[in-house]
Design an enzyme around this catalytic site. Structure first.
Site, PDB file in Angstrom:
ATOM      1  N   ASN A   1      -4.743   3.516  -2.800  1.00  0.00           N
ATOM      2  CA  ASN A   1      -3.296   3.345  -2.976  1.00  0.00           C
ATOM      3  C   ASN A   1      -2.745   4.051  -4.206  1.00  0.00           C
ATOM      4  O   ASN A   1      -1.605   4.514  -4.201  1.00  0.00           O
ATOM      5  CB  ASN A   1      -2.966   1.854  -3.085  1.00  0.00           C
ATOM      6  CG  ASN A   1      -3.343   1.097  -1.843  1.00  0.00           C
ATOM      7  OD1 ASN A   1      -3.034   1.524  -0.750  1.00  0.00           O
ATOM      8  ND2 ASN A   1      -4.024  -0.020  -2.008  1.00  0.00           N
TER       9      ASN A   1
ATOM     10  N   LYS B   1     -16.764 -14.173   3.516  1.00  0.00           N
ATOM     11  CA  LYS B   1     -17.871 -13.783   2.655  1.00  0.00           C
ATOM     12  C   LYS B   1     -18.916 -14.902   2.619  1.00  0.00           C
ATOM     13  O   LYS B   1     -18.717 -15.985   3.152  1.00  0.00           O
ATOM     14  CB  LYS B   1     -17.355 -13.446   1.260  1.00  0.00           C
ATOM     15  CG  LYS B   1     -16.361 -12.280   1.279  1.00  0.00           C
ATOM     16  CD  LYS B   1     -15.880 -11.905  -0.099  1.00  0.00           C
ATOM     17  CE  LYS B   1     -14.895 -10.737  -0.023  1.00  0.00           C
ATOM     18  NZ  LYS B   1     -14.411 -10.314  -1.362  1.00  0.00           N
TER      19      LYS B   1
ATOM     20  N   THR C   1     -10.156 -13.746  -0.131  1.00  0.00           N
ATOM     21  CA  THR C   1     -10.218 -13.567   1.314  1.00  0.00           C
ATOM     22  C   THR C   1     -11.429 -14.301   1.883  1.00  0.00           C
ATOM     23  O   THR C   1     -12.431 -14.515   1.204  1.00  0.00           O
ATOM     24  CB  THR C   1     -10.307 -12.080   1.701  1.00  0.00           C
ATOM     25  OG1 THR C   1     -11.468 -11.503   1.098  1.00  0.00           O
ATOM     26  CG2 THR C   1      -9.068 -11.333   1.232  1.00  0.00           C
TER      27      THR C   1
ATOM     28  N   HIS D   1       0.831  -1.202   0.000  1.00  0.00           N
ATOM     29  CA  HIS D   1       0.000   0.000   0.000  1.00  0.00           C
ATOM     30  C   HIS D   1       0.869   1.257   0.000  1.00  0.00           C
ATOM     31  O   HIS D   1       1.921   1.290   0.646  1.00  0.00           O
ATOM     32  CB  HIS D   1      -0.901   0.037   1.232  1.00  0.00           C
ATOM     33  CG  HIS D   1      -1.940  -1.044   1.248  1.00  0.00           C
ATOM     34  ND1 HIS D   1      -2.783  -1.272   0.192  1.00  0.00           N
ATOM     35  CD2 HIS D   1      -2.276  -1.949   2.195  1.00  0.00           C
ATOM     36  CE1 HIS D   1      -3.599  -2.278   0.489  1.00  0.00           C
ATOM     37  NE2 HIS D   1      -3.302  -2.710   1.702  1.00  0.00           N
TER      38      HIS D   1
ATOM     39  N   THR E   1      -5.886  -5.769  -9.303  1.00  0.00           N
ATOM     40  CA  THR E   1      -6.239  -4.625 -10.142  1.00  0.00           C
ATOM     41  C   THR E   1      -6.152  -3.296  -9.402  1.00  0.00           C
ATOM     42  O   THR E   1      -6.218  -2.248 -10.036  1.00  0.00           O
ATOM     43  CB  THR E   1      -7.659  -4.777 -10.711  1.00  0.00           C
ATOM     44  OG1 THR E   1      -8.591  -4.920  -9.624  1.00  0.00           O
ATOM     45  CG2 THR E   1      -7.745  -5.998 -11.616  1.00  0.00           C
ATOM     46  N   GLY E   2      -6.027  -3.320  -8.076  1.00  0.00           N
ATOM     47  CA  GLY E   2      -5.757  -2.093  -7.343  1.00  0.00           C
ATOM     48  C   GLY E   2      -6.963  -1.448  -6.698  1.00  0.00           C
ATOM     49  O   GLY E   2      -8.112  -1.786  -6.978  1.00  0.00           O
ATOM     50  N   GLU E   3      -6.662  -0.488  -5.812  1.00  0.00           N
ATOM     51  CA  GLU E   3      -7.673   0.309  -5.130  1.00  0.00           C
ATOM     52  C   GLU E   3      -7.283   1.780  -5.223  1.00  0.00           C
ATOM     53  O   GLU E   3      -6.095   2.118  -5.180  1.00  0.00           O
ATOM     54  CB  GLU E   3      -7.792  -0.094  -3.660  1.00  0.00           C
ATOM     55  CG  GLU E   3      -8.341  -1.487  -3.438  1.00  0.00           C
ATOM     56  CD  GLU E   3      -8.461  -1.835  -1.977  1.00  0.00           C
ATOM     57  OE1 GLU E   3      -9.526  -2.326  -1.572  1.00  0.00           O
ATOM     58  OE2 GLU E   3      -7.495  -1.617  -1.228  1.00  0.00           O
TER      59      GLU E   3
ATOM     60  N   LYS F   1     -16.478   1.867  -0.389  1.00  0.00           N
ATOM     61  CA  LYS F   1     -15.083   2.302  -0.392  1.00  0.00           C
ATOM     62  C   LYS F   1     -14.493   2.479  -1.785  1.00  0.00           C
ATOM     63  O   LYS F   1     -13.311   2.805  -1.923  1.00  0.00           O
ATOM     64  CB  LYS F   1     -14.218   1.309   0.391  1.00  0.00           C
ATOM     65  CG  LYS F   1     -14.156  -0.083  -0.222  1.00  0.00           C
ATOM     66  CD  LYS F   1     -13.330  -1.025   0.651  1.00  0.00           C
ATOM     67  CE  LYS F   1     -13.260  -2.418   0.035  1.00  0.00           C
ATOM     68  NZ  LYS F   1     -12.451  -3.347   0.862  1.00  0.00           N
TER      69      LYS F   1
ATOM     70  N   ARG G   1     -16.844 -10.184   9.336  1.00  0.00           N
ATOM     71  CA  ARG G   1     -15.871 -10.608   8.322  1.00  0.00           C
ATOM     72  C   ARG G   1     -14.820 -11.564   8.885  1.00  0.00           C
ATOM     73  O   ARG G   1     -13.970 -12.057   8.145  1.00  0.00           O
ATOM     74  CB  ARG G   1     -15.156  -9.385   7.738  1.00  0.00           C
ATOM     75  CG  ARG G   1     -15.889  -8.659   6.642  1.00  0.00           C
ATOM     76  CD  ARG G   1     -16.118  -9.512   5.406  1.00  0.00           C
ATOM     77  NE  ARG G   1     -14.935 -10.207   4.924  1.00  0.00           N
ATOM     78  CZ  ARG G   1     -14.044  -9.698   4.100  1.00  0.00           C
ATOM     79  NH1 ARG G   1     -14.185  -8.459   3.645  1.00  0.00           N
ATOM     80  NH2 ARG G   1     -13.018 -10.400   3.689  1.00  0.00           N
TER      81      ARG G   1
ATOM     82  N   GLY H   1     -14.022 -11.708  -8.352  1.00  0.00           N
ATOM     83  CA  GLY H   1     -15.232 -11.917  -9.138  1.00  0.00           C
ATOM     84  C   GLY H   1     -14.995 -12.946 -10.222  1.00  0.00           C
ATOM     85  O   GLY H   1     -13.862 -13.393 -10.443  1.00  0.00           O
TER      86      GLY H   1
END
Length: 336
Positions: A110, A195, A192, A38, A105-107, A256, A280, A175
């Site tokens: 960051n 879910k 993760t 990050h 693919t990123g956020e 987010k 979670r 996904g």
């Protein structure tokens, strides 16, 4: 082979603290240590964001056997993928067969603050990731690489220090579309825990299998990695309260998606009730119950479980897991 790893929480602890924890994880019998990459953490107050590639070299030098990797790195915006390839090539030469390149693919949190870009839609982010992986692999295995992609270009590029074996690339799959790509082109995938069961049983695992079915050759060594969000303590109240430190994980993708400021993310997380933050996590104070919580994921076929604990006392977590959980898992599932 079933592997058990430890997630070094780069957002929560300083680089020197994380280094000590990596060494402690190896001593406690974990097989791997993964660190997120990050530029900024999800919180501003007491947050941390060490440069993962520097940290990985230090961790490899201080340990002897654990596999190290990123969970996950985005080789597309802050970095040119050729530089990521060079970094992992150098690490691979110095510490052979000890690195996994986890990519995603990123956020926006960051990538936007460091670059000032307008955060693109998923279609572009996914296209960049596929192109970056192709370029990195070319640089690890070929000389004088001329690459003309839509987003990245090289001219007679050579990595002069390359490991004998290219590092495996694990793709973060959130996904169906990326899951199919991860199965077809990745050496493994990452997702993760915590879910709904349908997420794994209907969206991720079948699409991984569909991707794997398109490959040529054996796929027995394919890495099925999951970050296990676990809060285990002898006191159930303490285990539940510890999840407050990572309430941001309970935010939905919609909540987010465009947040690029740690202060804003911190406020969103702080507003969540404890029940939602804890949802979670696999929360337990009973070793047998906790092993059964973990076993549900092993039965789904995950073969590399990386345990992420939310609380501030990570040494306590490592000691408890080494005493109460890892031996039970190994006896039950015959892990190395």
């Amino acid at each position: 082979m079933l592997r058990f790893g430890y997630k070094a929480s780069a957002e929560q602890f300083s680089p020197t603290q994380l280094l000590a924890l990596a060494c402690a994880a190896e001593e406690a019998g974990f097989d791997s240590v993964f660190i997120s990459d990050h530029f900024q953490p999800w919180k501003h107050t007491d947050g941390h964001a060490p440069f993962s590639l520097s940290w990985l070299g230090a961790a490899a030098a201080r340990t002897d056997r654990i596999v190290l990797g990123t969970s996950v790195l985005t080789p597309t915006f802050r970095y040119h993928p050729a530089m990521v390839a060079q970094a992992f090539a150098t690490l691979g030469v110095m510490f052979p067969d000890r690195f996994i390149v986890g990519v995603g693919t990123g956020e926006s949190l960051n990538e936007v603050p460091a670059t000032g870009i307008a955060w693109p839609e998923f279609r572009e982010r996914f296209a960049r990731l596929r192109e970056a992986v192709d370029l990195m692999r070319a640089l690890w295995t070929q000389e004088r690489v001329t690459f003309d992609g839509q987003y990245y270009h090289t001219r007679n590029a050579t990595l002069y220090d390359r490991p004998d074996v290219a590092p495996p690339v694990y793709v973060a799959a959130g996904g169906p579309l990326v899951a199919r790509y991860a199965g077809y082109m990745g050496d493994g995938f990452i997702c993760t825990s915590g879910k709904e069961p349908a997420f794994y049983d209907e969206k991720i695992i079948p699409n991984i299998e569909q991707g794997l079915s398109r490959r040529e050759g054996a796929t027995s060594g394919y890495g099925r990695m999951i970050e296990m969000k676990v809060s285990f303590d002898t006191d159930i109240k303490a285990a539940r309260e510890a999840t407050r430190h990572w309430a941001a994980l309970a935010l939905s993708a919609e909540e987010k998606h465009s947040v690029a400021d740690p202060m804003e993310m911190e406020e969103l997380a702080r507003a969540l009730p404890l029940e939602r933050a804890a949802a979670r996590w696999q929360v337990s104070a009973d070793p047998e119950e906790h092993v059964e919580q973990v076993a549900a994921y092993i039965r789904r076929g995950f073969n590399h479980l990386v345990f992420h604990a939310p609380g501030p006392d990570q040494q306590r977590f490592l000691s408890l897991y080494a005493k109460e959980i890892l031996p039970r898992l190994r006896r039950r599932f015959g892990a190395a």
